[in-house]
Design an enzyme around this catalytic site. Sequence first.
Site, PDB file in Angstrom:
ATOM      1  N   ASN A  27       0.923  -1.220  -0.024  1.00  0.00           N
ATOM      2  CA  ASN A  27       0.021  -0.006  -0.271  1.00  0.00           C
ATOM      3  C   ASN A  27       1.043   1.391   0.034  1.00  0.00           C
ATOM      4  O   ASN A  27       1.902   1.049   0.667  1.00  0.00           O
ATOM      5  CB  ASN A  27      -0.902  -0.171   1.229  1.00  0.00           C
ATOM      6  CG  ASN A  27      -2.054  -1.159   1.242  1.00  0.00           C
ATOM      7  OD1 ASN A  27      -2.099  -1.656   0.072  1.00  0.00           O
ATOM      8  ND2 ASN A  27      -2.805  -1.326   2.207  1.00  0.00           N
ATOM      9  N   HIS A  46       5.930  -0.467  -2.436  1.00  0.00           N
ATOM     10  CA  HIS A  46       5.516   0.479  -3.630  1.00  0.00           C
ATOM     11  C   HIS A  46       5.566   1.943  -3.321  1.00  0.00           C
ATOM     12  O   HIS A  46       4.712   2.633  -4.165  1.00  0.00           O
ATOM     13  CB  HIS A  46       3.983   0.105  -4.189  1.00  0.00           C
ATOM     14  CG  HIS A  46       4.291  -1.357  -4.508  1.00  0.00           C
ATOM     15  ND1 HIS A  46       2.943  -2.306  -4.763  1.00  0.00           N
ATOM     16  CD2 HIS A  46       5.106  -2.225  -5.053  1.00  0.00           C
ATOM     17  CE1 HIS A  46       3.296  -3.346  -5.226  1.00  0.00           C
ATOM     18  NE2 HIS A  46       4.633  -3.354  -5.324  1.00  0.00           N
ATOM     19  N   THR A  48      -4.758  -8.799   0.044  1.00  0.00           N
ATOM     20  CA  THR A  48      -4.201  -8.737  -1.293  1.00  0.00           C
ATOM     21  C   THR A  48      -4.473  -9.938  -2.249  1.00  0.00           C
ATOM     22  O   THR A  48      -4.929 -11.072  -1.875  1.00  0.00           O
ATOM     23  CB  THR A  48      -2.505  -8.676  -1.135  1.00  0.00           C
ATOM     24  OG1 THR A  48      -2.142  -8.603  -2.311  1.00  0.00           O
ATOM     25  CG2 THR A  48      -2.068 -10.075  -0.525  1.00  0.00           C
TER      26      THR A  48
HETATM   27  P1  NAD Z   1      -5.863  -5.728  -5.168  1.00  0.00           P
HETATM   28  O1  NAD Z   1      -6.859  -4.558  -5.748  1.00  0.00           O
HETATM   29  O2  NAD Z   1      -5.451  -6.479  -6.425  1.00  0.00           O
HETATM   30  O3  NAD Z   1      -6.758  -6.614  -4.329  1.00  0.00           O
HETATM   31  C1  NAD Z   1      -7.257  -6.083  -2.991  1.00  0.00           C
HETATM   32  C2  NAD Z   1      -7.640  -7.423  -2.369  1.00  0.00           C
HETATM   33  O4  NAD Z   1      -8.292  -7.208  -1.082  1.00  0.00           O
HETATM   34  C3  NAD Z   1      -8.385  -8.609  -3.154  1.00  0.00           C
HETATM   35  O5  NAD Z   1      -8.115  -9.834  -2.919  1.00  0.00           O
HETATM   36  C4  NAD Z   1      -9.868  -8.413  -2.194  1.00  0.00           C
HETATM   37  O6  NAD Z   1     -10.749  -9.848  -2.164  1.00  0.00           O
HETATM   38  C5  NAD Z   1      -9.412  -7.938  -0.838  1.00  0.00           C
HETATM   39  N1  NAD Z   1     -10.190  -7.282   0.036  1.00  0.00           N
HETATM   40  C6  NAD Z   1     -11.249  -6.245  -0.442  1.00  0.00           C
HETATM   41  N2  NAD Z   1     -11.858  -5.919   0.735  1.00  0.00           N
HETATM   42  C7  NAD Z   1     -11.223  -6.500   1.906  1.00  0.00           C
HETATM   43  C8  NAD Z   1     -11.223  -6.323   3.172  1.00  0.00           C
HETATM   44  N3  NAD Z   1     -12.255  -5.550   3.889  1.00  0.00           N
HETATM   45  N4  NAD Z   1     -10.564  -6.976   3.919  1.00  0.00           N
HETATM   46  C9  NAD Z   1      -9.755  -7.910   3.458  1.00  0.00           C
HETATM   47  N5  NAD Z   1      -9.263  -7.949   2.404  1.00  0.00           N
HETATM   48  C10 NAD Z   1     -10.152  -7.334   1.321  1.00  0.00           C
HETATM   49  O7  NAD Z   1      -4.740  -5.231  -4.516  1.00  0.00           O
HETATM   50  P2  NAD Z   1      -3.399  -5.241  -4.033  1.00  0.00           P
HETATM   51  O8  NAD Z   1      -3.346  -7.075  -4.260  1.00  0.00           O
HETATM   52  O9  NAD Z   1      -2.903  -4.674  -2.844  1.00  0.00           O
HETATM   53  O10 NAD Z   1      -2.589  -5.062  -5.451  1.00  0.00           O
HETATM   54  C11 NAD Z   1      -2.772  -3.879  -6.300  1.00  0.00           C
HETATM   55  C12 NAD Z   1      -1.815  -2.803  -6.229  1.00  0.00           C
HETATM   56  O11 NAD Z   1      -2.285  -1.473  -6.026  1.00  0.00           O
HETATM   57  C13 NAD Z   1      -0.900  -2.995  -4.867  1.00  0.00           C
HETATM   58  O12 NAD Z   1       0.228  -2.338  -5.188  1.00  0.00           O
HETATM   59  C14 NAD Z   1      -1.661  -2.180  -3.999  1.00  0.00           C
HETATM   60  O13 NAD Z   1      -1.124  -1.708  -2.711  1.00  0.00           O
HETATM   61  C15 NAD Z   1      -1.705  -0.770  -4.949  1.00  0.00           C
HETATM   62  N6  NAD Z   1      -3.204  -0.212  -4.157  1.00  0.00           N
HETATM   63  C16 NAD Z   1      -3.144   0.770  -2.962  1.00  0.00           C
HETATM   64  C17 NAD Z   1      -4.032   1.219  -2.221  1.00  0.00           C
HETATM   65  C18 NAD Z   1      -3.545   1.880  -1.080  1.00  0.00           C
HETATM   66  O14 NAD Z   1      -2.646   2.273  -0.699  1.00  0.00           O
HETATM   67  N7  NAD Z   1      -4.600   1.614  -0.151  1.00  0.00           N
HETATM   68  C19 NAD Z   1      -5.437   1.108  -2.979  1.00  0.00           C
HETATM   69  C20 NAD Z   1      -5.396   0.446  -3.989  1.00  0.00           C
HETATM   70  C21 NAD Z   1      -4.239  -0.152  -4.747  1.00  0.00           C
END
Ligand code: NAD
Length: 245
Positions: free
Chosen positions: A100, A117, A186
């Site tokens: 994140n 990241h 994730t």
């Molecule tokens: P992803 O969007 O690919 O997957 C998110 C995952 O979280 C999914 O498997 C989903 O089922 C799960 N999920 C949804 N709600 C949930 C909850 N309440 N509790 C637990 N799990 C839950 O995200 P990723 O795997 O992190 O990969 C995407 C890339 O984009 C990464 O680098 C990510 O960190 C970045 N990103 C970061 C943010 C942030 O900093 N908050 C937000 C969006 C994307």
Amino acid sequence: MGIERAVEHVKRSRHLIVFTGAGVSAESGIPTFRGPDGLWRRYRVEDLATPEAFLRNPKLVWEWYAWRLKLVKNAEPNEAHRAIALLEKLGLVKAVITQNVDGLHQRAGSKRVIELHGNISRVKCVECGYKGELDELPKEIPPRCPICGGLLRPDVVWFGEPLPSDKLAEAYREAREADAVLVVGTSGVVEPAGSIPLIVLERGGVLINVNPEPNRYDPVATVNVRMTAVQFFRDLIRALKAPSP
Ligand code: NAD
């Protein structure tokens, strides 16, 4: 449900690490990339979070980041972030490796956070390498470097870019030392980050996979816990008889 087995593994661990993705921040109101709220206007993330997209249209990419930055600034760490920080304080969690970019683990009090990241609140200049913090939303879009006037970009890792080598090395070191990893929120599809929890398994440790939906770790995880991050940590903290975070 797997929660009881997860609690036993956590209790038995000597070097527990936590590996998080966008799902851990979902309950703070920050959308994941792949969930139903993940789209911005009608763009796919892969068409915004790349160096090519930025070169093509820095204004568009910055508009998306300004929208996300506003969400992050207005968000608060949730119970899952706070529980992870508490478990570190109690000596149970040794490190958090996060994909994140929102900084919510640090705001919840976690000390040892490895950001693979980058961080959405930091910027860097594409011309002179200047780095700075964004205390507020940029007034001008795209923002300009205060030193050389070049284009500033978010200090995050875009698709197709290498991860910071020092962070990756630190994360590998933690994964090699760990005998248990809690994988929280994730999909695991973004590489090389997604493979880090597998190192723990390969070395004989346990992988606890916390996610309301199936993901890439399901077939190999020691335990799958089909819960949201907040639900899981609430149950875990209660089972450990720790104070509420
Ligand atoms: P992803 O969007 O690919 O997957 C998110 C995952 O979280 C999914 O498997 C989903 O089922 C799960 N999920 C949804 N709600 C949930 C909850 N309440 N509790 C637990 N799990 C839950 O995200 P990723 O795997 O992190 O990969 C995407 C890339 O984009 C990464 O680098 C990510 O960190 C970045 N990103 C970061 C943010 C942030 O900093 N908050 C937000 C969006 C994307």
